[in-house]
Design an enzyme around this catalytic site. Sequence first.
Site, PDB file in Angstrom:
ATOM      1  N   GLU A  71       0.987  -1.392   0.314  1.00  0.00           N
ATOM      2  CA  GLU A  71      -0.080  -0.261   0.195  1.00  0.00           C
ATOM      3  C   GLU A  71       1.104   1.452   0.038  1.00  0.00           C
ATOM      4  O   GLU A  71       0.451   2.101   1.035  1.00  0.00           O
ATOM      5  CB  GLU A  71      -0.606   0.176   1.165  1.00  0.00           C
ATOM      6  CG  GLU A  71      -1.900  -1.317   0.988  1.00  0.00           C
ATOM      7  CD  GLU A  71      -3.018  -1.015   2.125  1.00  0.00           C
ATOM      8  OE1 GLU A  71      -4.337  -1.660   2.328  1.00  0.00           O
ATOM      9  OE2 GLU A  71      -2.933  -0.586   3.653  1.00  0.00           O
TER      10      GLU A  71
ATOM     11  N   GLU B  14      -6.076  -7.515  -1.250  1.00  0.00           N
ATOM     12  CA  GLU B  14      -7.078  -7.139   0.602  1.00  0.00           C
ATOM     13  C   GLU B  14      -8.495  -7.067   0.071  1.00  0.00           C
ATOM     14  O   GLU B  14      -8.791  -6.168   0.268  1.00  0.00           O
ATOM     15  CB  GLU B  14      -6.585  -6.655   1.221  1.00  0.00           C
ATOM     16  CG  GLU B  14      -5.025  -6.801   1.207  1.00  0.00           C
ATOM     17  CD  GLU B  14      -4.425  -5.349   2.150  1.00  0.00           C
ATOM     18  OE1 GLU B  14      -5.198  -5.376   3.174  1.00  0.00           O
ATOM     19  OE2 GLU B  14      -3.327  -6.111   2.389  1.00  0.00           O
TER      20      GLU B  14
END
Length: 672
Positions: free
Chosen positions: A142, A312
């Site tokens: 991320e 995710e």
Amino acid sequence: MTIGVCYFPEHWPRERWETDIEAMADAGFEYVRMAEFSWAVLEPERGQFDFEWLDEAVELIGEHGMQAVLCTPTATPPKWLVDERPGILQEDSDGTVREHGSRRHYCFNSTAYREETERIVSRVADRYADDPHVAGWQTDNEFGCHGTVRCYCADCADAFREYLAEKYDSIEALNDAWGTTFWSQRYPSFEAIDPPGPTPSDHHPSRLLEYARFSSNAVVEYNRLHVDLLREANSEWFVTHNFMGRFSNLDAYAVSEDLDLVSWDSYPTGFVQDRLAGEPTPAQLRAGDPDQIGMDHDLYRSALDRPFWVMEQQPGDINWPPYAPQPGDGAMRLWAHHATAHGADAVLYFRWRRCLEGQEQYHAGLRKQDGSPDRGYHGAKQAAAELAEVGEDDHVEAPVAVLFDFENLWALTEQPHSPDFDYWELLERFYGAARARGTQVDVVHPTTPLEEYDAVVAPALHLVDDVLATRLTAYVENGGELLLGPRTGVKDAYNKLRPVPQPGPLADLVGATVDRHESLPSQLDTRVRNVNGENTYQFQVWAEWLETATATPLFVYDADGVENDRAAITRRDVGDGTVVYCGVWPSESLADELIEPLLARADVPSSDRLPDGVRVNVRGGRTWITNFSSDRIRIKPATDVTWLIGTATIDAYDVAVAEQRVLDGLSIEPLG
């Protein structure tokens, strides 16, 4: 089209690993992602490596017929490294150093951290270069999460000056391009330019836009370092990165150019709380908004024009939004189908088991903290079985493109000219109108070739150059249908107003110019009227008064103010195509009034307007109907349908999959 999970074996006793991994295989999972935060475990002190635990986990995954996706562990530099080389830490714009104790605390421009990155990535890549159970890698984790794309440390200052000196021929050229005579901001040299720190008033918008470009480019370079090292170790691995939803500071298109596939992290019930205008509805708090997450699916699918992954997927209640309602029954399964319908080839749930320690103890897993199955496990297992039954399918073919650009986002964020102006929300208003007609949409960069698209929607092309104007003109002349939104063609590439009326280089194509504009609070009248009838429609936030030259007014302002009867939306036929310019931020009903005739002129298959929360997706020859609402619905197709999953009656937070395309003539009846 498959299901996977994120696993942290280092959090659990070794004797538990085989039980966990066997249960993953029994659930029908194919991929297990690991090791993105494991640097301190892999290298507890400099030069002392421990790979035994990860070797064992990878081997168990392979023995149970699954594949491992490993991650470079650089998102969390360990404490010993911070102590040895404190210069790797990020600094806020006020000089505050971001300390060790969380994650993402390193600077992308730190020469020291790039050296350490090369060292650790090379070591882990070489370790697993010949391991048959490792399918591919995720770089870091991320990028930019927690507002970490833009750092303001000394390394960034030096790199920014080098970046500017390389981009501009001279400091005089920079001063001229930026317009630094305003407020006596001229720079005597590149060395005199600092990162933008605290100021009494606003920063110069050209400086801010350039720092946004520079900071994003630093992430591109840093990601490329990972990719090159991984490919050198094994050219057969796929390499991806897990982006985030509606994340503004990083140009995902630019990062994706170095990747084999794009992935992102989807948390629907959190997103409607922290990045959606207005109060979320009860149904959205239970299942999210299909267009909000759908637009991210389509952006990341379109970045490389190929299937993507959800790296995710929300598994249940989560820890980071203001509130953590339990998702509706079936929502975790619904999200996997929704992602697949948008073009995902894999959906990995985060995480396998609720953690007993650290900052994410209130983040659910597919298993509870005692290891027993939680609600998400049953949804994920069912989704895995159903997607296996649906089988392989083609890439999504979208006839409509929505143009999206991070530099336009940055420029409009720096000078929104209204507290209510949000580029993402404006984009979704047009995107959602197309999706509400069952239309498949790509979200693409403005430089993307447009000839394959029947219709193009371009909300807020704020920064427009002559090259883009020429391309859009040719697209329309050759039969394309183009819909432009407000604040188009306002500025040049340096974030300066043009010395000609808006829409600047697009004025000849549009056949109209903007006489004046205004941003409007809710207490003022915000209505437009169709020139061919008495129907009125609401708009919000932004309004432009259009002077027509060769264009025809479609809607005029219908209000008590000075703008009454001025043109708000125009149309012009150009060659074999049509361009419509919308000078307002439309309401949902007004956006639909623009999208429906656009699709009709372009001969794009579409449905009746779908109920809120219900969406139809076509992938290959199959159709997904996803119900994010709390109502039961009944599908009314125009032809006979073979249902692979579900039936014509779909419960709340449920899904049905048809073997055929069922969009033409489709209608949907809410059952309450």
